[in-house]
Design an enzyme around this catalytic site. Structure first.
Site, PDB file in Angstrom:
ATOM      1  N   ASP A 333       0.825  -1.204   0.000  1.00  0.00           N
ATOM      2  CA  ASP A 333       0.000   0.000   0.000  1.00  0.00           C
ATOM      3  C   ASP A 333       0.865   1.264   0.000  1.00  0.00           C
ATOM      4  OD1 ASP A 333      -2.681   1.226   0.396  1.00  0.00           O
ATOM      5  OD2 ASP A 333      -1.856   1.835   2.327  1.00  0.00           O
ATOM      6  N   GLU A 362       1.809   0.039  -4.908  1.00  0.00           N
ATOM      7  CA  GLU A 362       0.755   0.957  -5.327  1.00  0.00           C
ATOM      8  C   GLU A 362       1.311   2.375  -5.371  1.00  0.00           C
ATOM      9  OE1 GLU A 362      -3.551   2.629  -3.707  1.00  0.00           O
ATOM     10  OE2 GLU A 362      -1.791   2.469  -2.403  1.00  0.00           O
TER      11      GLU A 362
END
Length: 616
Positions: A333, A362
């Site tokens: 993330d 990400e």
């Protein structure tokens, strides 16, 4: 006495120590909770946490393991213990004894396990896979007894779109056959580690315990069981891991190991959220630092990965979960928000332990150069070195939706897709990018495409045939709709709860459009599994002309041709224009309806259509 037991003697000493001394010490946490023999890196740093234990000296006696160094930080409630494991270290159990002035006061058990055969050589997810992204709380409730927990703050309330609804790991296990029959080969779960926040805990992105599954989802053992059962069905498990921040209710926040464990001395300072800060050659250092050291939101304290003890902690917990749960991948993330020097170290360590493993970052940015910056093998302007194999392809997602929804002109329409792919020269490996039409942070793709079934089919056809590793968000296979509200776009999958009137798992009471989408996706996904050209092949594409995009996937003798017509009207396509790739082949068979197309004459391609042909 013929047999003398040292453990009994140790217990005798501990329990006969005066209460005033004995009760002043305790071990509340020791992490990692166990480890494995035969890892590539032979060092292990244990974090011991307990009342004033920094006064103690740890000792152990086990063949092939020695304490190399002991570190004490600001907080007297912590010890960091460096272990050195030799090549001869065998699996087994031992005690770590904590002594004061030579007297043993605390004994804590520890275990070194045997690695599974082939663990280091495990294969990660690849372009041959299709990843099914699931928000566990919203997928299926397999065990209603764990919907709420007496220990954890937020209770189940399915009527609250932003609350916990009760979906869990057992619900996913119960529907693995559906996932396999649809044709998915990997499952990426939004975070399942403990998230003991007061609200919005269902999404999992505020970790409060890195070594335990949230009990409202299940247990560590059940998560491991999910992985094992899934593997038996040909499905891998990808863990969603957060290295940038923790939840404000993490147990560490109540007793930090050091004053610099959290950025800005534990005080909330908002990140700028300006992604360009990382790459901008002209920006002041303060602005660069604000992006990475600022907190994402107030309930997500930002971790200071430049602290070497925290860095080790994050690296080891990552390896621990790969080994324990038999993972096939990570999704990391908020990748650019993390200290980039740490990311180099972290990604290199993961790659060293698991050379064939895959993990994806990400970086929500629509500029290909800014996504490429992070991928292994790319050549950033500043010489930054990364070892992460994969990144999420946000630029292509935006181009896909924007292209399908805009008017076909020289500078708009599906030419946007072509123009983004033409930037692939910047990536270390564009075939290892994660491609997607939608995810858990976006309005549902069917709604983004104005709930137009033709556009939906084009989008899904493209995602499943272009270069890269496709990811499909749960519910996309039945064309679920949503607003942009997070609670709405992550709504419950129909059929996952007892009493649901619609059951998508069994095809009960689906609308005509939902059934059409599900059948379409099932056919396309299962065909894809058998196509070497799609799973292993190279991409050759042609510039978009008159709203038509044509591309090929090639692998040895396998050839697939895809034609996308974004016009409302039919277009006649001359296969002769593509003879450089077709090489005089004269027949194509549609993968969805087995219709035979003659490649020696023009093909009529209806408006708003994607045609996928296997070329003979």
């Amino acid at each position: 006495m013929k047999y003398f037991n040292l453990n009994w003697l140790l217990l005798f000493i501990i329990y006969t120590t005066p209460a005033s001394s004995k009760n002043s010490y305790q071990i509340d946490h020791l992490e990692p909770p166990f480890w494995w023999a035969g890892m590539a890196d032979n060092t292990l740093q244990l974090m011991a946490h307990g009342k004033v234990i920094a006064d103690l000296e740890p000792e152990l006696s086990y063949p092939g393991i020695v304490i190399n160094q002991v570190h004490r930080l600001d907080n007297p409630n912590y010890l960091f213990i460096d272990l050195l494991l030799s090549e001869t270290t065998k699996p087994g159990k031992f005690d770590i004894v904590f002594k004061e002035s030579g007297r043993p006061l605390i004994s804590h058990p520890y275990e070194i396990l045997k690695r599974n055969a082939g663990s280091a050589e495990r294969q990660g997810f690849s372009p041959a896979d299709v990843i099914y992204l699931i928000t566990p709380d919203r997928y299926a409730n397999g065990d209603p007894s764990n919907d709420s927990s007496l220990r954890l703050k937020e209770k189940s309330n399915r009527q609250n779109k932003d609350g916990r609804h009760g979906g869990d790991i057992q619900g996913i296990i119960d529907h693995l056959d559906y996932i396999a029959e649809m044709g998915f080969t990997q499952i990426w779960l939004n975070p399942v580690l403990e998230n003991n926040q007061k609200k919005y805990s269902y999404h999992g992105y505020s970790t409060t315990d890195y070594y335990n599954i949230d009990e409202r989802f299940g247990t560590n053992e059940l998560y491991k069981e999910l992985s094992e059962i899934a593997q038996n069905k040909g499905i891998g498990i990808i863990m969603d891991l957060i290295l940038n921040h923790i939840g404000s209710e993490h147990w560490l926040m109540y007793d930090l190991p050091s004053s610099d464990w959290i950025n800005h001395n534990g005080e909330f300072v908002q990140t700028s959220h300006i992604h360009e800060s990382i790459y901008d050659p002209y920006i002041p250092q303060f602005e660069k630092d604000l992006f990475t050291s600022g907190w994402f939101v107030e309930t997500m304290p930002d971790l200071n990965q430049s602290n070497p003890f925290l860095a080790n902690y994050l690296i080891q917990l990552s390896i621990w979960w790969v080994e324990y749960a038999k993972l096939s991948g990570f999704r990391i993330d908020t990748y650019p928000y993390i200290d980039k020097d740490f990311l180099t170290i972290w990604s290199k360590r993961i790659a060293r332990e698991y050379p064939n493993f895959n993990f994806c970052g990400e970086a929500w940015n629509n500029n290909p150069s800014m996504v490429a910056y992070w991928q292994k093998g790319s050549k950033p302007y500043d010489g930054y070195i990364s070892y992460i194999p994969s990144m999420k392809d946000f630029p292509l997602q935006k181009a896909l939706v924007q292209g399908l929804m805009s008017e076909e002109k020289w500078d708009s329409g599906i030419g946007d897709i072509y123009r983004v792919l033409a930037n692939d020269y910047q990536y270390g490996d564009p075939y290892n990018l994660l491609v997607f039409a939608g995810n858990h942070d976006m309005q549902r793709i069917y709604s983004q495409l104005s709930e137009n079934m033709d556009l939906y089919k084009i989008a899904m056809s493209f995602i499943l045939t272009t270069r890269g590793i496709p990811q499909i968000y749960y519910g996309a296979e039945i064309a679920m709709t949503s607003t942009r509200d997070h609670g709405e776009l992550r709504k419950d999958f129909p059929g996952g709860w007892a009493g649901d009137k619609i059951d998508a798992f069994n095809g009960i009471r689906l609308s005509g459009e939902q059934r059409e989408a599900q059948n379409f996706m099932r056919d396309l996904l299962n065909w894809r599994k058998s196509s070497s050209a799609i799973g292993k092949g190279s991409l050759v594409h042609y510039p978009v002309k008159n709203g038509v995009y044509v591309y090929f996937r090639l692998y040895e003798n396998d050839l697939v041709m895809v034609m996308m017509n974004n016009n409302k009207r039919s277009i006649r396509i001359d296969p002769g224009h593509f003879n450089e790739v077709l090489a005089e082949k004269n027949q194509g068979i549609s993968v969805l309806d087995n219709r035979v197309y003659d490649l020696t004459s023009k093909i009529n391609l209806p408006g708003k259509t994607a045609l996928i042909l296997e070329i003979n």
